[in-house]
Design a protein around this motif. Structure first.
Motif, PDB file in Angstrom:
ATOM      1  N   ASN A  45      59.685  65.051  43.183  1.00  0.00           N
ATOM      2  CA  ASN A  45      59.111  63.733  42.878  1.00  0.00           C
ATOM      3  C   ASN A  45      58.645  63.733  41.429  1.00  0.00           C
ATOM      4  N   MET A  46      59.571  63.461  40.533  1.00  0.00           N
ATOM      5  CA  MET A  46      59.294  63.565  39.098  1.00  0.00           C
ATOM      6  C   MET A  46      58.244  62.560  38.634  1.00  0.00           C
ATOM      7  N   VAL A  47      58.297  61.350  39.173  1.00  0.00           N
ATOM      8  CA  VAL A  47      57.355  60.304  38.751  1.00  0.00           C
ATOM      9  C   VAL A  47      55.932  60.674  39.149  1.00  0.00           C
ATOM     10  N   LEU A  48      55.750  61.121  40.380  1.00  0.00           N
ATOM     11  CA  LEU A  48      54.412  61.482  40.857  1.00  0.00           C
ATOM     12  C   LEU A  48      53.842  62.646  40.054  1.00  0.00           C
ATOM     13  N   SER A  93      68.587  51.624  27.900  1.00  0.00           N
ATOM     14  CA  SER A  93      67.177  51.228  27.837  1.00  0.00           C
ATOM     15  C   SER A  93      66.283  52.168  28.641  1.00  0.00           C
ATOM     16  N   ASP A  94      66.785  52.653  29.782  1.00  0.00           N
ATOM     17  CA  ASP A  94      65.983  53.555  30.607  1.00  0.00           C
ATOM     18  C   ASP A  94      65.715  54.870  29.873  1.00  0.00           C
ATOM     19  N   PHE A  95      66.730  55.369  29.158  1.00  0.00           N
ATOM     20  CA  PHE A  95      66.556  56.614  28.406  1.00  0.00           C
ATOM     21  C   PHE A  95      65.575  56.426  27.255  1.00  0.00           C
ATOM     22  N   VAL A 141      58.854  49.808  37.709  1.00  0.00           N
ATOM     23  CA  VAL A 141      59.137  48.407  38.045  1.00  0.00           C
ATOM     24  C   VAL A 141      60.549  48.029  37.611  1.00  0.00           C
ATOM     25  N   LEU A 142      60.930  48.419  36.379  1.00  0.00           N
ATOM     26  CA  LEU A 142      62.260  48.094  35.866  1.00  0.00           C
ATOM     27  C   LEU A 142      63.351  48.756  36.686  1.00  0.00           C
ATOM     28  N   ARG A 143      63.128  50.024  37.065  1.00  0.00           N
ATOM     29  CA  ARG A 143      64.131  50.716  37.880  1.00  0.00           C
ATOM     30  C   ARG A 143      64.258  50.062  39.245  1.00  0.00           C
ATOM     31  N   PRO A 194      39.142  64.403  22.247  1.00  0.00           N
ATOM     32  CA  PRO A 194      39.618  64.215  23.630  1.00  0.00           C
ATOM     33  C   PRO A 194      39.723  62.754  24.035  1.00  0.00           C
ATOM     34  N   TRP A 195      38.861  61.891  23.481  1.00  0.00           N
ATOM     35  CA  TRP A 195      38.895  60.469  23.837  1.00  0.00           C
ATOM     36  C   TRP A 195      40.102  59.774  23.235  1.00  0.00           C
ATOM     37  N   VAL A 196      40.544  60.251  22.068  1.00  0.00           N
ATOM     38  CA  VAL A 196      41.795  59.746  21.501  1.00  0.00           C
ATOM     39  C   VAL A 196      42.941  60.068  22.459  1.00  0.00           C
ATOM     40  N   GLY A 197      42.909  61.275  23.024  1.00  0.00           N
ATOM     41  CA  GLY A 197      43.918  61.673  23.996  1.00  0.00           C
ATOM     42  C   GLY A 197      43.913  60.789  25.233  1.00  0.00           C
ATOM     43  N   MET A 198      42.714  60.379  25.662  1.00  0.00           N
ATOM     44  CA  MET A 198      42.625  59.493  26.830  1.00  0.00           C
ATOM     45  C   MET A 198      43.330  58.164  26.576  1.00  0.00           C
ATOM     46  N   VAL A 199      43.164  57.616  25.374  1.00  0.00           N
ATOM     47  CA  VAL A 199      43.812  56.343  25.041  1.00  0.00           C
ATOM     48  C   VAL A 199      45.331  56.481  25.124  1.00  0.00           C
ATOM     49  N   PHE A 200      45.860  57.543  24.512  1.00  0.00           N
ATOM     50  CA  PHE A 200      47.301  57.793  24.594  1.00  0.00           C
ATOM     51  C   PHE A 200      47.730  57.976  26.056  1.00  0.00           C
ATOM     52  N   GLY A 201      46.914  58.700  26.829  1.00  0.00           N
ATOM     53  CA  GLY A 201      47.242  58.944  28.229  1.00  0.00           C
ATOM     54  C   GLY A 201      47.334  57.666  29.040  1.00  0.00           C
ATOM     55  N   LEU A 202      46.420  56.743  28.807  1.00  0.00           N
ATOM     56  CA  LEU A 202      46.450  55.463  29.523  1.00  0.00           C
ATOM     57  C   LEU A 202      47.705  54.659  29.169  1.00  0.00           C
ATOM     58  N   VAL A 203      48.091  54.710  27.895  1.00  0.00           N
ATOM     59  CA  VAL A 203      49.323  54.033  27.477  1.00  0.00           C
ATOM     60  C   VAL A 203      50.528  54.647  28.193  1.00  0.00           C
ATOM     61  N   ALA A 204      50.564  55.976  28.256  1.00  0.00           N
ATOM     62  CA  ALA A 204      51.678  56.672  28.915  1.00  0.00           C
ATOM     63  C   ALA A 204      51.754  56.317  30.400  1.00  0.00           C
ATOM     64  N   ILE A 205      50.617  56.267  31.068  1.00  0.00           N
ATOM     65  CA  ILE A 205      50.595  55.887  32.491  1.00  0.00           C
ATOM     66  C   ILE A 205      51.155  54.478  32.671  1.00  0.00           C
ATOM     67  N   GLY A 206      50.753  53.557  31.780  1.00  0.00           N
ATOM     68  CA  GLY A 206      51.271  52.203  31.832  1.00  0.00           C
ATOM     69  C   GLY A 206      52.785  52.154  31.669  1.00  0.00           C
ATOM     70  N   LEU A 207      53.321  52.985  30.761  1.00  0.00           N
ATOM     71  CA  LEU A 207      54.770  53.029  30.533  1.00  0.00           C
ATOM     72  C   LEU A 207      55.511  53.594  31.744  1.00  0.00           C
ATOM     73  N   VAL A 208      54.948  54.622  32.388  1.00  0.00           N
ATOM     74  CA  VAL A 208      55.575  55.194  33.584  1.00  0.00           C
ATOM     75  C   VAL A 208      55.650  54.142  34.694  1.00  0.00           C
ATOM     76  N   LEU A 209      54.554  53.416  34.888  1.00  0.00           N
ATOM     77  CA  LEU A 209      54.541  52.378  35.923  1.00  0.00           C
ATOM     78  C   LEU A 209      55.505  51.244  35.585  1.00  0.00           C
ATOM     79  N   TRP A 210      55.573  50.870  34.318  1.00  0.00           N
ATOM     80  CA  TRP A 210      56.501  49.830  33.886  1.00  0.00           C
ATOM     81  C   TRP A 210      57.945  50.262  34.125  1.00  0.00           C
ATOM     82  N   ARG A 211      58.266  51.511  33.801  1.00  0.00           N
ATOM     83  CA  ARG A 211      59.620  52.024  34.052  1.00  0.00           C
ATOM     84  C   ARG A 211      59.949  51.967  35.538  1.00  0.00           C
TER      85      ARG A 211
END
Length: 388
Positions: free
Chosen positions: A262-265, A199-201, A375-377, A356-373
């Motif tokens: 520090n890969m996450v940062l 799941s982590d991968f 928490v799970l780890r 560029p604003w479409v990119g921002m939306v994707f970027g916010l989703v990616a940040i959320g996924l990194v933070l969620w990962r």
């Protein structure tokens, strides 16, 4: 052996020149074939889709062959593709020629990275990986803007001739400078495929996909954006692409030196650029140092995204290095395709100003996924500690 990394980088330059060199000439291609800019963008997204859906399987099939021969075959397809494209065939055939080398692109990248990383101590692995991936930045600073300049100075077909020449140079370098590299003991397909059950991968793969989609939502239409929103001519656009590439080289070098600490940062910092750049582009005006400064920052943030995506995925599957590399390339190119397609649909219904604003939306989703990962780890680590 550092030589393996530098030869891998040379081939990477040829690959990226062919894949992304089309970005700067999309307006000319669209005009030649009497199609819209989002339709011309299919040349980029189709290339990326082939990689996304066939890359891992092609890498598994090639894992038992001599790495040098695999790299030569891959580069040969890139020469064939660029040379055929230079003949300005019907658009459907141009699309086929563009898709042809995509079948072996992830094979080349995963093979080159695995060879470079496997030849040095573990502490130097990320640095050698950054050398190979540095070919992306070098191409961005040299051959990609050169494609735009040639198209403006002569015609768009001349850009493909140059791309064929770069890939041919890579073939010569690989042929003369690399020793034979037998694959050695071949891992079973099952041993490599088992990482897909982690799941982590899988979550890390999703992060890679969304991060690349965020950046390519805007970068895929770089030339069209600067032309229509910043009122730049072709000469200025090629200059801005050159600046973009120069700062990208710096960004890739910096990320290569710190990502192992520090890969996450580092990943979160890179994703932060998807938020800052659209805002900065809106307020920097149309000419002068403010625009150049924003584009310089854009390149600094964008270039290391492939390195970060690959490093994250390899760290999640160190026991299946080549297969993890190929999946990193595949998920990254799926991001290229989806980011380009989604942004293209927005451009078709609104304007390129929204890219560029479409990119921002994707970027916010990616940040959320990194933070969620994260928490799970953390939860997983705590459960292991309790169990012990």
């Amino acid at each position: 052996m550092k030589k393996l990394a530098y030869i891998g980088c040379l081939g990477m330059i040829g690959i990226i020149t062919t894949e992304f060199g089309v970005i700067g000439i999309l307006p000319q291609v669209a005009a030649h074939y009497h199609i819209t800019i989002d339709q011309a963008g299919i040349l980029l997204s189709a290339f990326a889709l082939v990689i996304a859906f066939t890359g891992p399987f092609m890498t598994l099939l090639a894992s038992g062959f001599d790495r040098k021969k695999v790299m030569l075959l891959a580069m040969g397809l890139f020469v064939l593709s660029a040379a055929g494209s230079a003949l300005a065939p019907p658009f459907w055939l141009l699309l086929v020629l563009r898709m042809l080398p995509a079948f072996l692109q992830p094979v080349y990248i995963s093979t080159a990275i695995a060879a470079a990383v496997g030849s040095v101590d573990k502490k130097d692995a990320h640095r050698m990986m950054s050398v190979v991936m540095g070919g992306i930045s070098i191409a961005t600073v040299t051959t990609v803007p050169l494609s735009t300049w040639l198209a403006g100075r002569f015609n768009w077909e001349s850009a493909f001739i140059m791309q064929a020449g770069v890939s041919m140079l890579a073939i010569v370098g690989i042929w003369l400078l690399l020793p034979p590299m037998p694959a050695g003991e071949k891992k079973s397909y099952g041993a490599q495929l088992k990482i897909l059950g982690r799941s982590d991968f899988l979550l890390t793969s999703c992060i890679n996909f969304v991060m690349i989609a965020a950046w390519f939502s805007s970068y895929s239409y770089f030339a069209d954006y600067l032309s229509k929103e910043k009122h730049m001519n072709e000469e200025m656009i090629s200059s801005m692409m050159l600046l973009f590439g120069i700062t990208g080289v710096v960004g890739n070098w910096l990320a290569g030196r710190v990502i192992g600490k520090n890969m996450v940062l580092v990943t979160l910092v890179l994703l932060g650029g998807t938020i800052v750049i659209p805002i900065a582009l809106s307020f920097c005006g149309y000419e002068g140092w403010p625009v150049a400064g924003v584009i310089a920052l854009w390149g600094l943030w964008y270039a290391p995204c492939f390195l970060a995506g690959g490093a994250n995925m390899i760290s999640a599957a160190p026991d299946a290095l080549e297969f993890a590399n190929s999946l990193a390339v595949s998920f990254g190119n799926l991001g290229v395709s989806v980011g380009t397609a989604v942004s293209g649909m927005v451009i078709a219904t609104h304007s390129v100003a929204y890219a560029p604003w479409v990119g921002m939306v994707f970027g916010l989703v990616a940040i959320g996924l990194v933070l969620w990962r994260g928490v799970l780890r953390s939860r997983s680590s705590n459960m292991v500690c309790v169990a012990q």
